[in-house]
Design an enzyme around this catalytic site. Sequence first.
Site, PDB file in Angstrom:
ATOM      1  N   ASP A   1     -50.346  58.267 -62.371  1.00 39.13           N
ATOM      2  CA  ASP A   1     -49.418  57.953 -61.284  1.00 39.13           C
ATOM      3  C   ASP A   1     -49.255  59.103 -60.301  1.00 39.13           C
ATOM      4  O   ASP A   1     -48.784  58.904 -59.179  1.00 39.13           O
ATOM      5  CB  ASP A   1     -48.050  57.566 -61.847  1.00 39.13           C
TER       6      ASP A   1
ATOM      7  N   LYS B   1     -38.842  56.374 -65.631  1.00 38.57           N
ATOM      8  CA  LYS B   1     -38.939  54.919 -65.469  1.00 38.57           C
ATOM      9  C   LYS B   1     -39.468  54.253 -66.734  1.00 38.57           C
ATOM     10  O   LYS B   1     -38.940  53.228 -67.174  1.00 38.57           O
ATOM     11  CB  LYS B   1     -39.834  54.588 -64.265  1.00 38.57           C
TER      12      LYS B   1
ATOM     13  N   GLN C   1     -49.302  50.267 -71.025  1.00 37.04           N
ATOM     14  CA  GLN C   1     -48.744  48.925 -70.871  1.00 37.04           C
ATOM     15  C   GLN C   1     -49.429  47.929 -71.800  1.00 37.04           C
ATOM     16  O   GLN C   1     -48.770  47.117 -72.451  1.00 37.04           O
ATOM     17  CB  GLN C   1     -48.853  48.471 -69.416  1.00 37.04           C
TER      18      GLN C   1
END
Length: 442
Positions: free
Chosen positions: A330, A21, A175
Amino acid sequence: MISLEKASHPLKGDVFVPGDKSISHRSIMFGALAEGTTEITGFLESADCLSTIDCFRKLGIIIDHSMRPTNGVPTITVHGKGLHGLTDTSSTLYTGNSGTTTRLMTGILAAQPFDSAITGDNSIEKRPMNRIIKPLTQMGADVSSMMGNGCAPLIIKGRRKLHGINYRNPVASAQVKSCILLAGLYADGDTVVYEPALSRNHSEIMLQSFGADIHNEIARDGSAAAILHPGMPLHGMKINVPGDISSAAYFIAAALMVPGSELLIRNVGINKTRCGILTVLKQMGADITLQNVNESGEPRADIFVKYSELHGNQNNRFEIGGKDIPTMIDELPMVAVLAATANFDTIIKDAAELKVKESDRIATVVDNLTAMGCDIEATDDGMIIHGGKPLHGTDINTHNDHRLAMSFAIASLAAEGTTRILDDACVNISYPSFFTDLQRLL
Protein backbone atom coordinates in the site's frame (compact mmCIF):
# COMPACT_ATOMS: atom_id res chain seq x y z
CA MET A 1 -10.46 19.84 -5.09
CA ILE A 2 -7.66 21.10 -2.85
CA SER A 3 -4.71 23.24 -3.95
CA LEU A 4 -1.25 22.79 -2.42
CA GLU A 5 2.07 24.63 -2.79
CA LYS A 6 5.71 23.68 -2.39
CA ALA A 7 6.84 23.55 1.26
CA SER A 8 8.33 26.89 2.26
CA HIS A 9 10.03 25.72 5.46
CA PRO A 10 11.10 22.49 7.21
CA LEU A 11 8.39 20.29 8.71
CA LYS A 12 8.74 20.03 12.49
CA GLY A 13 6.71 18.51 15.29
CA ASP A 14 4.72 15.49 16.41
CA VAL A 15 2.17 13.64 14.31
CA PHE A 16 -0.54 11.26 15.50
CA VAL A 17 -1.95 9.19 12.64
CA PRO A 18 -5.32 7.39 12.85
CA GLY A 19 -5.69 3.79 13.95
CA ASP A 20 -4.60 0.92 11.74
CA LYS A 21 -7.27 0.19 9.14
CA SER A 22 -6.58 -3.56 8.91
CA ILE A 23 -6.71 -4.00 12.69
CA SER A 24 -9.81 -1.81 13.03
CA HIS A 25 -11.73 -3.95 10.52
CA ARG A 26 -10.75 -7.16 12.27
CA SER A 27 -11.55 -5.87 15.75
CA ILE A 28 -15.19 -5.39 14.70
CA MET A 29 -15.42 -8.70 12.84
CA PHE A 30 -13.83 -10.87 15.50
CA GLY A 31 -15.64 -9.02 18.29
CA ALA A 32 -18.96 -9.77 16.58
CA LEU A 33 -18.08 -13.49 16.38
CA ALA A 34 -16.88 -13.61 20.00
CA GLU A 35 -18.88 -14.35 23.12
CA GLY A 36 -19.28 -11.24 25.29
CA THR A 37 -18.21 -7.65 24.73
CA THR A 38 -15.15 -6.35 22.92
CA GLU A 39 -14.01 -2.82 23.77
CA ILE A 40 -11.95 -1.03 21.13
CA THR A 41 -9.95 2.18 21.53
CA GLY A 42 -7.98 3.82 18.74
CA PHE A 43 -10.51 2.59 16.16
CA LEU A 44 -10.19 4.17 12.71
CA GLU A 45 -13.47 5.95 12.00
CA SER A 46 -13.00 6.06 8.25
CA ALA A 47 -15.49 5.20 5.51
CA ASP A 48 -14.04 1.71 5.00
CA CYS A 49 -14.19 0.72 8.67
CA LEU A 50 -17.63 2.25 9.14
CA SER A 51 -18.79 -0.02 6.29
CA THR A 52 -17.72 -3.01 8.38
CA ILE A 53 -19.70 -1.72 11.36
CA ASP A 54 -22.75 -1.18 9.17
CA CYS A 55 -22.60 -4.73 7.80
CA PHE A 56 -22.50 -6.32 11.25
CA ARG A 57 -25.29 -4.13 12.56
CA LYS A 58 -27.43 -5.40 9.69
CA LEU A 59 -26.50 -8.93 10.79
CA GLY A 60 -27.89 -8.31 14.27
CA ILE A 61 -24.80 -7.20 16.20
CA ILE A 62 -25.15 -4.26 18.60
CA ILE A 63 -22.17 -1.90 18.26
CA ASP A 64 -22.00 1.18 20.48
CA HIS A 65 -19.88 4.33 20.13
CA SER A 66 -19.18 6.22 23.36
CA MET A 67 -16.60 8.28 25.27
CA ARG A 68 -14.83 6.81 28.27
CA PRO A 69 -15.98 8.83 31.28
CA THR A 70 -12.52 8.84 32.88
CA ASN A 71 -10.45 10.28 30.04
CA GLY A 72 -12.83 11.05 27.19
CA VAL A 73 -11.26 8.48 24.85
CA PRO A 74 -13.61 7.38 22.04
CA THR A 75 -14.56 3.74 22.49
CA ILE A 76 -16.33 1.24 20.25
CA THR A 77 -18.08 -1.59 22.09
CA VAL A 78 -19.09 -4.70 20.16
CA HIS A 79 -21.66 -6.94 21.84
CA GLY A 80 -20.64 -10.27 20.37
CA LYS A 81 -23.03 -13.17 19.93
CA GLY A 82 -20.55 -15.98 19.29
CA LEU A 83 -19.75 -17.80 16.08
CA HIS A 84 -23.37 -18.74 15.48
CA GLY A 85 -25.09 -15.53 16.56
CA LEU A 86 -25.45 -13.65 13.29
CA THR A 87 -28.99 -13.23 11.97
CA ASP A 88 -30.42 -13.10 8.48
CA THR A 89 -30.71 -9.74 6.76
CA SER A 90 -33.13 -9.07 3.96
CA SER A 91 -30.89 -6.45 2.34
CA THR A 92 -27.68 -6.79 0.34
CA LEU A 93 -24.68 -5.95 2.49
CA TYR A 94 -22.91 -2.87 1.11
CA THR A 95 -19.18 -2.50 1.74
CA GLY A 96 -18.48 0.83 0.04
CA ASN A 97 -14.88 0.96 -1.17
CA SER A 98 -13.59 -1.67 1.26
CA GLY A 99 -11.98 -4.75 -0.26
CA THR A 100 -11.15 -5.99 3.25
CA THR A 101 -14.80 -5.88 4.30
CA THR A 102 -15.96 -7.54 1.10
CA ARG A 103 -13.51 -10.45 1.10
CA LEU A 104 -13.40 -11.19 4.84
CA MET A 105 -17.17 -10.88 5.25
CA THR A 106 -17.67 -13.38 2.42
CA GLY A 107 -15.65 -15.97 4.34
CA ILE A 108 -17.91 -15.48 7.37
CA LEU A 109 -21.14 -15.45 5.36
CA ALA A 110 -20.20 -18.68 3.56
CA ALA A 111 -20.69 -20.55 6.84
CA GLN A 112 -24.02 -19.05 7.93
CA PRO A 113 -27.38 -20.85 7.98
CA PHE A 114 -28.96 -18.23 5.69
CA ASP A 115 -28.47 -16.84 2.20
CA SER A 116 -26.85 -13.46 1.72
CA ALA A 117 -25.52 -11.04 -0.86
CA ILE A 118 -22.66 -8.57 -0.69
CA THR A 119 -21.40 -5.79 -2.94
CA GLY A 120 -19.64 -2.42 -2.89
CA ASP A 121 -19.06 0.67 -4.97
CA ASN A 122 -17.96 0.79 -8.60
CA SER A 123 -14.35 0.09 -7.62
CA ILE A 124 -15.28 -2.99 -5.60
CA GLU A 125 -17.40 -4.30 -8.48
CA LYS A 126 -14.24 -4.36 -10.64
CA ARG A 127 -11.90 -6.04 -8.16
CA PRO A 128 -11.17 -9.78 -8.57
CA MET A 129 -13.16 -12.07 -6.28
CA ASN A 130 -12.38 -15.43 -7.87
CA ARG A 131 -9.35 -15.50 -5.58
CA ILE A 132 -11.76 -16.09 -2.68
CA ILE A 133 -14.54 -17.88 -4.56
CA LYS A 134 -12.15 -20.70 -5.55
CA PRO A 135 -10.92 -21.70 -2.07
CA LEU A 136 -14.33 -21.20 -0.46
CA THR A 137 -15.85 -23.51 -3.07
CA GLN A 138 -13.18 -26.10 -2.27
CA MET A 139 -14.31 -25.85 1.37
CA GLY A 140 -17.88 -26.70 0.35
CA ALA A 141 -19.29 -23.18 0.23
CA ASP A 142 -21.65 -21.91 -2.45
CA VAL A 143 -20.38 -18.47 -3.51
CA SER A 144 -20.96 -17.03 -6.97
CA SER A 145 -20.56 -13.81 -8.89
CA MET A 146 -23.99 -12.41 -9.77
CA MET A 147 -22.73 -11.04 -13.10
CA GLY A 148 -20.62 -14.12 -13.85
CA ASN A 149 -17.46 -12.02 -14.19
CA GLY A 150 -15.69 -13.08 -11.02
CA CYS A 151 -16.50 -9.78 -9.31
CA ALA A 152 -19.08 -8.47 -6.85
CA PRO A 153 -22.01 -8.53 -6.32
CA LEU A 154 -21.52 -11.93 -4.72
CA ILE A 155 -24.34 -14.35 -3.88
CA ILE A 156 -23.69 -16.67 -0.91
CA LYS A 157 -25.95 -19.65 -0.37
CA GLY A 158 -26.06 -20.65 3.29
CA ARG A 159 -26.70 -23.96 5.04
CA ARG A 160 -23.51 -25.50 3.65
CA LYS A 161 -21.28 -27.80 5.70
CA LEU A 162 -17.70 -26.58 5.35
CA HIS A 163 -14.56 -28.65 5.66
CA GLY A 164 -10.99 -27.59 6.24
CA ILE A 165 -8.56 -27.47 3.32
CA ASN A 166 -4.87 -27.08 2.59
CA TYR A 167 -4.77 -24.15 0.19
CA ARG A 168 -1.74 -22.83 -1.66
CA ASN A 169 -2.27 -19.20 -2.54
CA PRO A 170 0.01 -18.18 -5.43
CA VAL A 171 0.18 -14.59 -4.12
CA ALA A 172 0.79 -13.42 -0.57
CA SER A 173 -2.58 -11.83 0.25
CA ALA A 174 -3.84 -11.14 3.76
CA GLN A 175 -7.39 -10.63 2.50
CA VAL A 176 -7.53 -14.03 0.79
CA LYS A 177 -5.82 -15.75 3.71
CA SER A 178 -8.12 -14.14 6.27
CA CYS A 179 -11.24 -14.99 4.25
CA ILE A 180 -10.27 -18.67 4.22
CA LEU A 181 -9.34 -18.70 7.91
CA LEU A 182 -12.63 -17.10 8.92
CA ALA A 183 -14.54 -19.75 6.98
CA GLY A 184 -12.23 -22.28 8.63
CA LEU A 185 -13.55 -21.29 12.07
CA TYR A 186 -16.76 -23.09 11.07
CA ALA A 187 -15.18 -26.03 9.22
CA ASP A 188 -14.71 -29.68 10.10
CA GLY A 189 -10.97 -30.27 10.24
CA ASP A 190 -7.93 -28.04 10.08
CA THR A 191 -7.49 -25.23 7.59
CA VAL A 192 -4.00 -24.40 6.33
CA VAL A 193 -3.18 -21.52 3.99
CA TYR A 194 0.24 -21.56 2.33
CA GLU A 195 1.78 -18.41 0.85
CA PRO A 196 5.03 -17.67 -0.99
CA ALA A 197 5.80 -15.14 1.76
CA LEU A 198 4.08 -14.20 5.01
CA SER A 199 1.39 -11.60 4.28
CA ARG A 200 -0.03 -9.35 6.99
CA ASN A 201 -0.70 -11.54 10.00
CA HIS A 202 -3.08 -9.28 11.93
CA SER A 203 -5.80 -11.94 11.68
CA GLU A 204 -3.60 -14.63 13.19
CA ILE A 205 -2.38 -12.40 16.03
CA MET A 206 -5.85 -11.14 16.90
CA LEU A 207 -7.66 -14.46 16.52
CA GLN A 208 -5.12 -16.03 18.86
CA SER A 209 -5.80 -13.27 21.41
CA PHE A 210 -9.54 -13.95 21.10
CA GLY A 211 -8.89 -17.63 21.91
CA ALA A 212 -8.60 -19.36 18.53
CA ASP A 213 -6.07 -22.15 18.05
CA ILE A 214 -4.04 -20.63 15.22
CA HIS A 215 -0.40 -19.97 14.42
CA ASN A 216 2.04 -19.20 11.62
CA GLU A 217 4.97 -21.29 10.44
CA ILE A 218 7.79 -19.81 8.34
CA ALA A 219 9.95 -22.05 6.14
CA ARG A 220 13.64 -21.46 5.48
CA ASP A 221 12.88 -20.18 1.99
CA GLY A 222 10.56 -17.52 3.43
CA SER A 223 7.32 -19.23 2.44
CA ALA A 224 4.69 -19.29 5.15
CA ALA A 225 1.69 -21.19 6.42
CA ALA A 226 -1.22 -20.10 8.61
CA ILE A 227 -2.62 -23.12 10.48
CA LEU A 228 -6.04 -23.07 12.15
CA HIS A 229 -7.46 -25.84 14.36
CA PRO A 230 -11.21 -25.06 14.65
CA GLY A 231 -13.49 -25.74 17.61
CA MET A 232 -12.35 -23.09 20.09
CA PRO A 233 -14.87 -20.34 20.94
CA LEU A 234 -13.81 -16.71 20.71
CA HIS A 235 -14.08 -14.49 23.78
CA GLY A 236 -14.52 -10.72 23.90
CA MET A 237 -11.50 -8.64 24.89
CA LYS A 238 -10.08 -5.12 25.07
CA ILE A 239 -8.20 -3.88 21.99
CA ASN A 240 -6.06 -0.78 21.61
CA VAL A 241 -5.46 -0.14 17.91
CA PRO A 242 -2.01 1.28 17.03
CA GLY A 243 -1.55 4.00 14.42
CA ASP A 244 -1.58 2.86 10.80
CA ILE A 245 1.88 2.65 9.24
CA SER A 246 0.30 3.14 5.81
CA SER A 247 -0.92 6.54 7.02
CA ALA A 248 2.40 7.26 8.73
CA ALA A 249 4.20 6.61 5.41
CA TYR A 250 3.04 9.94 4.00
CA PHE A 251 4.64 11.92 6.81
CA ILE A 252 7.76 9.75 6.76
CA ALA A 253 8.17 10.62 3.08
CA ALA A 254 7.37 14.28 3.69
CA ALA A 255 10.14 14.58 6.28
CA LEU A 256 12.62 12.86 3.96
CA MET A 257 11.71 15.17 1.05
CA VAL A 258 11.70 18.62 2.68
CA PRO A 259 15.19 19.83 3.72
CA GLY A 260 15.68 20.39 7.45
CA SER A 261 12.56 18.47 8.48
CA GLU A 262 12.25 16.42 11.67
CA LEU A 263 9.01 14.61 12.52
CA LEU A 264 8.06 12.29 15.36
CA ILE A 265 5.14 10.05 14.38
CA ARG A 266 3.71 8.55 17.55
CA ASN A 267 2.29 5.11 18.41
CA VAL A 268 2.59 3.51 14.97
CA GLY A 269 2.15 -0.22 14.36
CA ILE A 270 5.44 -1.84 13.33
CA ASN A 271 4.27 -5.38 12.61
CA LYS A 272 7.05 -7.03 10.55
CA THR A 273 4.55 -8.02 7.87
CA ARG A 274 3.66 -4.34 7.38
CA CYS A 275 6.78 -2.23 7.95
CA GLY A 276 8.80 -3.07 4.85
CA ILE A 277 8.83 0.62 3.99
CA LEU A 278 11.04 1.30 7.03
CA THR A 279 13.52 -1.39 5.99
CA VAL A 280 13.67 -0.25 2.37
CA LEU A 281 13.99 3.45 3.17
CA LYS A 282 16.80 2.77 5.65
CA GLN A 283 18.61 0.85 2.91
CA MET A 284 18.24 3.96 0.76
CA GLY A 285 19.93 6.05 3.46
CA ALA A 286 16.90 7.40 5.32
CA ASP A 287 17.52 8.62 8.87
CA ILE A 288 14.72 6.77 10.69
CA THR A 289 14.84 5.61 14.31
CA LEU A 290 12.29 3.81 16.48
CA GLN A 291 11.55 5.04 19.99
CA ASN A 292 9.39 3.67 22.83
CA VAL A 293 9.09 0.24 21.18
CA ASN A 294 6.35 -1.98 22.64
CA GLU A 295 6.26 -5.53 21.26
CA SER A 296 3.37 -6.96 23.28
CA GLY A 297 0.48 -8.03 21.03
CA GLU A 298 0.62 -5.88 17.91
CA PRO A 299 4.08 -4.22 18.10
CA ARG A 300 4.18 -0.43 18.02
CA ALA A 301 6.66 2.43 18.36
CA ASP A 302 7.22 6.14 17.83
CA ILE A 303 8.98 6.77 14.50
CA PHE A 304 11.49 9.66 14.37
CA VAL A 305 12.37 10.80 10.84
CA LYS A 306 14.95 13.40 9.76
CA TYR A 307 15.48 14.84 6.29
CA SER A 308 17.93 12.65 4.38
CA GLU A 309 19.52 12.61 0.94
CA LEU A 310 18.66 9.15 -0.32
CA HIS A 311 21.08 7.11 -2.41
CA GLY A 312 21.11 4.06 -4.64
CA ASN A 313 23.80 1.39 -4.86
CA GLN A 314 27.15 1.63 -6.63
CA ASN A 315 25.35 1.65 -10.01
CA ASN A 316 23.23 4.60 -8.86
CA ARG A 317 20.03 2.55 -8.77
CA PHE A 318 17.85 0.85 -6.19
CA GLU A 319 15.60 -2.17 -6.70
CA ILE A 320 12.48 -3.02 -4.71
CA GLY A 321 10.90 -6.42 -5.27
CA GLY A 322 10.52 -9.98 -4.07
CA LYS A 323 9.53 -10.54 -0.45
CA ASP A 324 9.62 -6.83 0.33
CA ILE A 325 6.54 -6.17 -1.81
CA PRO A 326 3.84 -7.79 0.41
CA THR A 327 5.18 -5.85 3.41
CA MET A 328 4.74 -2.45 1.72
CA ILE A 329 2.20 -2.93 -1.09
CA ASP A 330 0.00 0.00 0.00
CA GLU A 331 2.99 2.29 0.45
CA LEU A 332 4.43 1.78 -3.05
CA PRO A 333 2.69 4.83 -4.60
CA MET A 334 4.28 6.99 -1.89
CA VAL A 335 7.65 5.30 -2.41
CA ALA A 336 7.41 6.00 -6.15
CA VAL A 337 6.78 9.69 -5.48
CA LEU A 338 9.70 9.83 -3.06
CA ALA A 339 11.92 8.07 -5.60
CA ALA A 340 11.07 10.75 -8.16
CA THR A 341 12.79 13.32 -5.95
CA ALA A 342 15.96 11.22 -5.47
CA ASN A 343 19.00 11.39 -7.76
CA PHE A 344 19.06 7.76 -8.88
CA ASP A 345 16.95 5.17 -10.66
CA THR A 346 14.44 3.13 -8.66
CA ILE A 347 13.02 -0.12 -10.03
CA ILE A 348 9.81 -1.46 -8.47
CA LYS A 349 9.04 -5.02 -9.61
CA ASP A 350 6.97 -8.07 -8.59
CA ALA A 351 4.11 -5.67 -7.81
CA ALA A 352 1.45 -6.61 -10.38
CA GLU A 353 -1.03 -6.63 -7.47
CA LEU A 354 -1.01 -2.83 -7.78
CA LYS A 355 -3.13 -3.17 -10.91
CA VAL A 356 -6.13 -4.50 -8.96
CA LYS A 357 -6.26 -2.08 -6.05
CA GLU A 358 -8.74 0.81 -5.79
CA SER A 359 -7.27 1.92 -9.11
CA ASP A 360 -4.60 0.52 -11.42
CA ARG A 361 -1.89 2.04 -9.27
CA ILE A 362 0.86 1.35 -11.78
CA ALA A 363 -0.89 3.32 -14.52
CA THR A 364 -2.18 6.07 -12.26
CA VAL A 365 1.14 6.68 -10.51
CA VAL A 366 3.00 6.74 -13.83
CA ASP A 367 0.47 9.08 -15.45
CA ASN A 368 0.44 11.56 -12.59
CA LEU A 369 4.20 11.59 -12.02
CA THR A 370 4.73 12.06 -15.74
CA ALA A 371 2.38 15.05 -15.62
CA MET A 372 4.54 16.49 -12.84
CA GLY A 373 7.69 16.18 -14.97
CA CYS A 374 9.13 12.89 -13.72
CA ASP A 375 10.92 10.50 -16.08
CA ILE A 376 9.05 7.28 -15.29
CA GLU A 377 7.92 4.22 -17.21
CA ALA A 378 5.45 1.45 -16.45
CA THR A 379 6.38 -2.23 -16.59
CA ASP A 380 4.19 -5.32 -16.46
CA ASP A 381 4.71 -5.70 -12.72
CA GLY A 382 5.84 -2.28 -11.52
CA MET A 383 7.65 0.81 -12.73
CA ILE A 384 11.06 2.36 -13.31
CA ILE A 385 11.59 5.84 -11.89
CA HIS A 386 14.50 7.88 -13.23
CA GLY A 387 14.69 10.28 -10.32
CA GLY A 388 16.10 13.75 -9.95
CA LYS A 389 14.17 15.75 -12.54
CA PRO A 390 12.44 18.85 -11.11
CA LEU A 391 8.75 18.35 -10.37
CA HIS A 392 6.10 20.94 -11.10
CA GLY A 393 2.54 21.31 -9.93
CA THR A 394 -0.34 20.02 -12.02
CA ASP A 395 -3.86 18.63 -11.68
CA ILE A 396 -3.77 15.18 -10.07
CA ASN A 397 -6.47 12.71 -11.11
CA THR A 398 -6.95 10.53 -8.05
CA HIS A 399 -9.31 8.04 -9.76
CA ASN A 400 -11.06 8.16 -6.36
CA ASP A 401 -8.06 6.32 -4.88
CA HIS A 402 -7.19 7.54 -1.39
CA ARG A 403 -3.56 6.36 -1.62
CA LEU A 404 -3.08 8.37 -4.83
CA ALA A 405 -4.58 11.51 -3.31
CA MET A 406 -2.33 11.41 -0.25
CA SER A 407 0.83 10.40 -2.14
CA PHE A 408 0.52 13.30 -4.58
CA ALA A 409 -0.37 15.74 -1.83
CA ILE A 410 3.07 14.92 -0.42
CA ALA A 411 4.58 15.24 -3.92
CA SER A 412 3.32 18.84 -3.94
CA LEU A 413 5.77 19.68 -1.15
CA ALA A 414 8.67 19.24 -3.62
CA ALA A 415 6.96 20.63 -6.72
CA GLU A 416 7.20 24.17 -8.07
CA GLY A 417 3.87 25.91 -8.49
CA THR A 418 0.42 24.75 -7.53
CA THR A 419 -0.65 21.12 -7.28
CA ARG A 420 -4.40 20.50 -7.32
CA ILE A 421 -5.71 17.22 -5.94
CA LEU A 422 -8.97 16.39 -7.70
CA ASP A 423 -11.57 14.38 -5.76
CA ASP A 424 -9.65 14.99 -2.53
CA ALA A 425 -12.59 13.68 -0.45
CA CYS A 426 -11.52 10.11 -1.25
CA VAL A 427 -9.04 10.34 1.67
CA ASN A 428 -12.07 9.71 3.90
CA ILE A 429 -11.73 6.04 2.94
CA SER A 430 -8.73 5.64 5.26
CA TYR A 431 -7.60 8.99 6.72
CA PRO A 432 -10.38 11.61 7.06
CA SER A 433 -8.17 14.19 8.81
CA PHE A 434 -5.20 13.87 6.43
CA PHE A 435 -5.32 17.32 4.87
CA THR A 436 -5.92 18.96 8.26
CA ASP A 437 -2.90 17.13 9.73
CA LEU A 438 -0.76 18.05 6.72
CA GLN A 439 -1.76 21.72 6.77
CA ARG A 440 -0.82 21.93 10.46
CA LEU A 441 2.81 21.19 9.51
CA LEU A 442 3.00 23.65 6.59
